[in-house]
Design a protein around this motif. Structure first.
Motif, PDB file in Angstrom:
ATOM      1  N   GLN A 196       0.796  -1.225   0.000  1.00 47.44           N
ATOM      2  CA  GLN A 196       0.000   0.000   0.000  1.00 47.44           C
ATOM      3  C   GLN A 196       0.832   1.280   0.000  1.00 47.44           C
ATOM      4  N   VAL A 197       2.115   1.175   0.288  1.00 57.72           N
ATOM      5  CA  VAL A 197       2.978   2.360   0.233  1.00 57.72           C
ATOM      6  C   VAL A 197       3.957   2.235  -0.938  1.00 57.72           C
ATOM      7  N   LEU A 198       4.874   1.289  -0.855  1.00 53.66           N
ATOM      8  CA  LEU A 198       5.851   1.128  -1.922  1.00 53.66           C
ATOM      9  C   LEU A 198       5.179   0.710  -3.230  1.00 53.66           C
ATOM     10  N   GLY A 199       4.333  -0.308  -3.181  1.00 48.74           N
ATOM     11  CA  GLY A 199       3.692  -0.796  -4.400  1.00 48.74           C
ATOM     12  C   GLY A 199       2.855   0.265  -5.094  1.00 48.74           C
ATOM     13  N   VAL A 200       2.086   1.003  -4.328  1.00 49.70           N
ATOM     14  CA  VAL A 200       1.239   2.058  -4.896  1.00 49.70           C
ATOM     15  C   VAL A 200       2.087   3.137  -5.562  1.00 49.70           C
ATOM     16  N   ASN A 201       3.193   3.502  -4.929  1.00 50.87           N
ATOM     17  CA  ASN A 201       4.058   4.522  -5.520  1.00 50.87           C
ATOM     18  C   ASN A 201       4.795   4.004  -6.749  1.00 50.87           C
ATOM     19  N   LEU A 202       5.076   2.715  -6.809  1.00 52.60           N
ATOM     20  CA  LEU A 202       5.668   2.138  -8.014  1.00 52.60           C
ATOM     21  C   LEU A 202       4.672   2.182  -9.169  1.00 52.60           C
ATOM     22  N   GLN A 203       3.396   1.960  -8.876  1.00 54.95           N
ATOM     23  CA  GLN A 203       2.381   2.100  -9.922  1.00 54.95           C
ATOM     24  C   GLN A 203       2.359   3.519 -10.464  1.00 54.95           C
ATOM     25  N   LYS A 204       2.487   4.496  -9.574  1.00 53.56           N
ATOM     26  CA  LYS A 204       2.508   5.895 -10.010  1.00 53.56           C
ATOM     27  C   LYS A 204       3.734   6.169 -10.881  1.00 53.56           C
ATOM     28  N   TYR A 205       4.864   5.561 -10.516  1.00 48.77           N
ATOM     29  CA  TYR A 205       6.079   5.721 -11.324  1.00 48.77           C
ATOM     30  C   TYR A 205       5.885   5.115 -12.708  1.00 48.77           C
ATOM     31  N   ILE A 206       5.372   3.909 -12.767  1.00 49.18           N
ATOM     32  CA  ILE A 206       5.145   3.243 -14.045  1.00 49.18           C
ATOM     33  C   ILE A 206       4.149   4.026 -14.894  1.00 49.18           C
ATOM     34  N   GLY A 207       3.153   4.615 -14.238  1.00 43.33           N
ATOM     35  CA  GLY A 207       2.152   5.403 -14.955  1.00 43.33           C
ATOM     36  C   GLY A 207       2.615   6.786 -15.356  1.00 43.33           C
ATOM     37  N   GLY A 208       3.843   7.149 -14.982  1.00 46.11           N
ATOM     38  CA  GLY A 208       4.381   8.455 -15.365  1.00 46.11           C
ATOM     39  C   GLY A 208       3.910   9.604 -14.503  1.00 46.11           C
ATOM     40  N   GLU A 209       3.317   9.296 -13.335  1.00 40.46           N
ATOM     41  CA  GLU A 209       2.788  10.344 -12.466  1.00 40.46           C
ATOM     42  C   GLU A 209       3.862  10.962 -11.589  1.00 40.46           C
ATOM     43  N   ILE A 210       4.853  10.161 -11.185  1.00 41.85           N
ATOM     44  CA  ILE A 210       5.934  10.651 -10.328  1.00 41.85           C
ATOM     45  C   ILE A 210       7.254  10.061 -10.809  1.00 41.85           C
ATOM     46  N   SER A 211       8.355  10.648 -10.368  1.00 43.12           N
ATOM     47  CA  SER A 211       9.674  10.137 -10.729  1.00 43.12           C
ATOM     48  C   SER A 211      10.045   8.967  -9.824  1.00 43.12           C
ATOM     49  N   TRP A 212      11.105   8.260 -10.191  1.00 42.24           N
ATOM     50  CA  TRP A 212      11.579   7.155  -9.356  1.00 42.24           C
ATOM     51  C   TRP A 212      12.002   7.675  -7.973  1.00 42.24           C
ATOM     52  N   ASP A 213      12.745   8.778  -7.956  1.00 43.54           N
ATOM     53  CA  ASP A 213      13.197   9.328  -6.682  1.00 43.54           C
ATOM     54  C   ASP A 213      12.019   9.717  -5.793  1.00 43.54           C
ATOM     55  N   GLU A 214      10.965  10.237  -6.388  1.00 43.02           N
ATOM     56  CA  GLU A 214       9.776  10.594  -5.614  1.00 43.02           C
ATOM     57  C   GLU A 214       9.101   9.351  -5.043  1.00 43.02           C
ATOM     58  N   ALA A 215       9.075   8.278  -5.823  1.00 39.22           N
ATOM     59  CA  ALA A 215       8.476   7.028  -5.358  1.00 39.22           C
ATOM     60  C   ALA A 215       9.247   6.469  -4.165  1.00 39.22           C
ATOM     61  N   ILE A 216      10.560   6.494  -4.267  1.00 35.50           N
ATOM     62  CA  ILE A 216      11.389   5.952  -3.199  1.00 35.50           C
ATOM     63  C   ILE A 216      11.308   6.833  -1.954  1.00 35.50           C
ATOM     64  N   LYS A 217      11.305   8.141  -2.143  1.00 33.53           N
ATOM     65  CA  LYS A 217      11.205   9.049  -0.995  1.00 33.53           C
ATOM     66  C   LYS A 217       9.885   8.841  -0.249  1.00 33.53           C
ATOM     67  N   ALA A 218       8.798   8.678  -0.990  1.00 33.16           N
ATOM     68  CA  ALA A 218       7.499   8.444  -0.360  1.00 33.16           C
ATOM     69  C   ALA A 218       7.503   7.129   0.416  1.00 33.16           C
ATOM     70  N   ALA A 219       8.164   6.127  -0.143  1.00 31.64           N
ATOM     71  CA  ALA A 219       8.258   4.836   0.538  1.00 31.64           C
ATOM     72  C   ALA A 219       9.092   4.947   1.807  1.00 31.64           C
ATOM     73  N   GLN A 220      10.180   5.694   1.746  1.00 35.22           N
ATOM     74  CA  GLN A 220      11.017   5.894   2.933  1.00 35.22           C
ATOM     75  C   GLN A 220      10.246   6.609   4.035  1.00 35.22           C
ATOM     76  N   GLU A 221       9.495   7.619   3.660  1.00 33.44           N
ATOM     77  CA  GLU A 221       8.713   8.364   4.649  1.00 33.44           C
ATOM     78  C   GLU A 221       7.626   7.475   5.257  1.00 33.44           C
ATOM     79  N   GLY A 222       7.027   6.636   4.419  1.00 39.49           N
ATOM     80  CA  GLY A 222       6.007   5.720   4.924  1.00 39.49           C
ATOM     81  C   GLY A 222       6.566   4.716   5.902  1.00 39.49           C
ATOM     82  N   TRP A 223       7.757   4.208   5.616  1.00 36.97           N
ATOM     83  CA  TRP A 223       8.416   3.264   6.521  1.00 36.97           C
ATOM     84  C   TRP A 223       8.692   3.941   7.863  1.00 36.97           C
ATOM     85  N   LYS A 224       9.289   5.136   7.787  1.00 36.17           N
ATOM     86  CA  LYS A 224       9.678   5.854   9.004  1.00 36.17           C
ATOM     87  C   LYS A 224       8.469   6.185   9.886  1.00 36.17           C
TER      88      LYS A 224
END
Length: 454
Positions: free
Chosen positions: A422-450
């Motif tokens: 629900q955090v990493l996977g969802v942001n990867l979908q956004k990356y694949i869909g061209g909505e966000i960059s890879w760095d943005e996807a990873i940053k969102a995942a890091q914040e979600g983990w923390k």
């Protein structure tokens, strides 16, 4: 299947063996019924009494593994035919559905199952109030070191499902026909070179006569959040965390292999049928990838595990027997226990005992062992299966990697609750869909983990 020295070495190296997480489940060990010596008094002229009929009992099972749903129901039917007082209701939620969310909803609705599934230490935390202590069960002594993930202060709260491995499942014949030597694949760069060579031959029409359905090298089911957010991420986070317990204890995730993770995900799209329209990959599900993909030889390779064998066999047995595994991302494959059977300690003693009896029959009886290996196509997590070696192509491939010591751990069992999907996977979908960059996807995942670990 006997745990030889290589298997024992694997368990010591790759399973989470010290996951004592300081939780308390419901109650202590279930006490064994007191034995009563047989009466020795002589009965003179009385007619023999009829044996008391077992009281009816109902067991509800809520499980995640869609691949075995049909065969599990058959096993249940066989068991209940021999135990007519027992009724077992099976409900399966998995594949494209979120099992964890469905399980939480089921418990919140008051429809608590008797048997349900838990993963690693995070699930022990989340479900501790419902977990029966299974330490006194006979199978415990045959489980090797598979129980660390569900052990707390000496108490065992789960029965292992199976041993599974995953990587890039591939059609060996297609690669051979294309003249590609898979032994050269050792890392992401060599995998990219092999995939590029096969991609060229597919697009040129060179393989069309023999494989008329073949349209791409790989298929990534980006709709399946667990494929990307759990299994794919594990390929790189298991280089950051040595064990699932390390992941479980971590307050932050650094993504030290973020660049490699990106390279891998990009590769899975670049050589797919959706290479020119990546966003369409977000609509690709498990069935499209497996049953309508590799099973039909529409694609030559997919990221999946040995659990796909039965489904592919149902579509085309000949294709199922052509399958093997490519190591990802290096010369190894991740190996672990996918889930554990948990028993609801809040149920009646009769229900809990019936649940334990069924699981014991399924994994320790000769009938059950045959089902586990030859119907479910599981690699057993217990000893005592010497007469039931893996017969399927992918099971054999997993055992070869294990015997060679080329395995890595499953650390995703230690991820925060729902984070992988629900955090990493969802942001990867956004990356694949061209909505966000890879760095943005990873940053969102890091914040979600923390935030989940605060």
């Amino acid at each position: 299947m006997k745990l030889n020295k290589a298997m024992q070495s694997f368990w010591a190296a790759s399973m989470v063996t010290t996951m004592a997480v300081g939780m308390v489940g419901c109650g202590g060990k279930a006490e064994a019924p007191a034995s009563t010596p047989a009466a020795k008094e002589e009965v003179k002229s009385e007619a023999p009494k009829e044996e008391a009929k077992a009281e009816p009992v109902t067991v509800d099972i809520f499980q995640f593994k869609v691949e075995i749903a049909e065969e599990l129901q058959k096993a249940i039917d066989l068991y209940t035919s021999k135990n007519p007082n027992v009724t077992i209701n099976l409900q399966t939620v998995g594949g494209g559905d979120d099992y964890g969310a469905a399980q939480r909803a089921l418990f919140q609705s008051g429809q608590e199952p008797t048997i349900f599934n838990i993963g690693g230490p995070q699930d022990v935390v989340d479900w501790k109030e419902y977990l029966e202590d299974l330490s006194d069960q006979s199978w415990v002594s045959t489980a090797g070191t598979t129980l660390g993930a569900v052990t707390d202060e000496g108490k065992i709260y789960g029965m292992p499902f199976a041993v599974e491995g995953y990587g890039i499942a591939y059609n060996k014949e297609i690669f051979e026909t294309a003249g590609i030597d898979v032994s050269t694949i050792k890392d992401l760069a060599s995998m990219d070179a092999a995939f590029a060579a096969l991609d060229t031959k597919i697009k040129s029409g060179e393989l069309k006569d023999k494989y008329p359905n073949l349209e791409a090298v790989v298929e990534m089911p980006a709709k399946e959040l667990w494929v990307m957010g759990l299994h794919a991420s594990n390929l790189f986070l298991n280089q950051e965390f040595a064990t699932g317990m390390d992941a479980f204890k971590a307050k932050e995730v650094a993504f030290t292999k973020s660049a490699d993770y990106k390279t891998y995900m990009d590769m899975m799209i670049k050589y797919s049928p959706n290479a020119s329209t990546p966003a369409k990959a977000n609509a690709v599900d498990y069935s499209t990838q497996v049953d309508q993909g590799i099973a039909l030889e529409r694609v030559a390779a997919i990221q999946q595990g040995n659990w796909i064998y039965g489904g592919v066999k149902n579509v085309d047995p000949a294709v199922a027997d052509k399958l093997g595994f490519l190591p990802v991302p290096g010369d190894s494959i991740p190996l672990g226990v996918p889930m554990y059977w948990g028993i609801n300690c809040k149920k009646s003693d009769a229900e809990k005992q019936a649940a334990k009896d069924f699981l014991n029959w399924l994994y320790t009886s000769e009938e059950g062992k045959d089902i586990i290996v030859n119907k479910f196509f599981f690699i057993p997590p217990f000893t005592g299966y010497e007469k039931y070696p893996a017969q399927d192509a992918l099971g054999k491939a997993i055992m070869e990697y294990q015997a060679a010591g080329k395995t890595t751990p499953w650390v995703f069992m230690g991820y925060p609750t729902s984070w992988g999907e629900q955090v990493l996977g969802v942001n990867l979908q956004k990356y694949i869909g061209g909505e966000i960059s890879w760095d943005e996807a990873i940053k969102a995942a890091q914040e979600g983990w923390k935030s989940s670990r605060q």
